[in-house]
Design a protein around this motif. Structure first.
Motif, mmCIF file in Angstrom:
data_model
loop_
_atom_site.group_PDB
_atom_site.id
_atom_site.type_symbol
_atom_site.label_atom_id
_atom_site.label_comp_id
_atom_site.label_asym_id
_atom_site.label_seq_id
_atom_site.Cartn_x
_atom_site.Cartn_y
_atom_site.Cartn_z
ATOM 1 N N GLY A 54 0.841 -1.202 0.000
ATOM 2 C CA GLY A 54 0.000 0.000 0.000
ATOM 3 C C GLY A 54 0.867 1.238 0.000
ATOM 4 O O GLY A 54 0.888 2.006 -0.959
ATOM 5 N N MET A 55 1.668 1.412 1.075
ATOM 6 C CA MET A 55 2.548 2.580 1.114
ATOM 7 C C MET A 55 3.642 2.454 0.057
ATOM 8 O O MET A 55 4.052 3.440 -0.552
ATOM 9 C CB MET A 55 3.192 2.741 2.490
ATOM 10 C CG MET A 55 4.121 3.952 2.547
ATOM 11 S SD MET A 55 4.770 4.303 4.182
ATOM 12 C CE MET A 55 6.027 5.532 3.773
ATOM 13 N N LYS A 58 2.327 3.608 -3.251
ATOM 14 C CA LYS A 58 2.105 5.069 -3.211
ATOM 15 C C LYS A 58 3.419 5.823 -3.300
ATOM 16 O O LYS A 58 3.540 6.811 -4.026
ATOM 17 C CB LYS A 58 1.450 5.464 -1.875
ATOM 18 C CG LYS A 58 -0.035 5.337 -1.850
ATOM 19 C CD LYS A 58 -0.534 6.050 -0.589
ATOM 20 C CE LYS A 58 -1.905 5.554 -0.196
ATOM 21 N NZ LYS A 58 -2.316 6.097 1.099
ATOM 22 N N ALA A 119 11.364 4.619 -0.106
ATOM 23 C CA ALA A 119 10.341 3.606 -0.383
ATOM 24 C C ALA A 119 10.448 2.563 0.740
ATOM 25 O O ALA A 119 11.552 2.158 1.108
ATOM 26 C CB ALA A 119 10.571 2.971 -1.752
#
Lengths: 147, 82
Positions: A54-55, A58, A119
């Motif tokens: 998810g992150m 993104k 990331a």
């Protein structure tokens, strides 16, 4: 833009060909692939890569969008693996396409610098003797300052 | 209820990657103090805050960030991708 986060291995030649075939209006394509390095003693059993589903997607999308805007890229591609990898396995790949090579090279370096420390991936090296989380290097954080 | 996520050695030290907390904390820093009070393992995991980063609803943030409307807060060591 194409962002892929996967546990499966990949064929860097096939990925580069497919990226290049999709690109329109570019005169330069740059690609970089990272491989699992063996540890100093040469007895890496495996590298485990954990991520934050998810992150991760993104963060990679935001970084790629930033590069596309900044260097007017025709396109950008980021692939990053997670899970269990062995020495020599491909971990990740970035591709950038621009009108001229200077922009394609700079954007690829920018993507690499940012995805190393922005990331949400964490590497753990497992040898016959130990299991150690890889520590972030201050050089990696410093590398962001040049952008 | 706020969803908490832990990754890498933080997850290992706490013994779980996910839990919920009933909190009145207004910032990430206040939330960390509440988490440290949960158990010895939590206190140990959060003993060196210079080695910890935080994300609120999947966006990297500083510890003074307000938790207004936050649904998920994650804690992890500095990232080592690439």
């Amino acid at each position: 833009m194409d962002i892929r986060v996967q546990s499966e291995s990949f064929d860097m030649g096939a990925e580069l060909n497919s990226f290049t075939a999709r690109v329109e209006g570019a005169g330069a394509v740059v690609s970089f692939s990272g491989l699992v390095r063996d540890v100093a003693q040469g007895d890496l059993d495996r590298m485990q890569i954990e991520h934050y589903p998810g992150m991760t997607e993104k963060a990679l999308t935001a970084i790629a969008q930033d590069a596309i805007t900044r260097w007017s890229l025709a396109d950008a591609f980021i692939l990053h693996r997670f899970g269990d990898l062995r020495a020599g396995d491909p971990i990740m790949m970035v591709c950038t396409a621009a009108r001229h090579r200077a922009d394609a090279f700079a954007a690829a370096e920018f993507l690499m610098d940012y995805l190393k420390s922005r990331a949400p991936f964490w590497k753990k090296e497992i040898t016959g003797q130990s299991a150690e989380w890889v520590e972030a290097k201050s050089e990696d954080e410093d590398a962001l300052k040049r952008w | 209820m706020l969803e908490l996520r832990y990754f890498a050695w933080l997850r290992e030290r706490i013994g779980t990657g996910q839990e919920q907390i009933d909190t009145k904390a207004e910032t990430v820093a206040e939330l960390i103090e509440e988490i440290k009070a949960l158990s010895e393992a939590h206190a140990f995991a959060f003993s060196d805050l210079t080695a910890i980063r935080a994300a609120v609803d999947q966006e990297l943030v500083e510890f003074d960030t307000p938790l207004t409307q936050a649904r998920e807060v994650a804690f992890f060591p500095p990232m080592t991708g690439g």
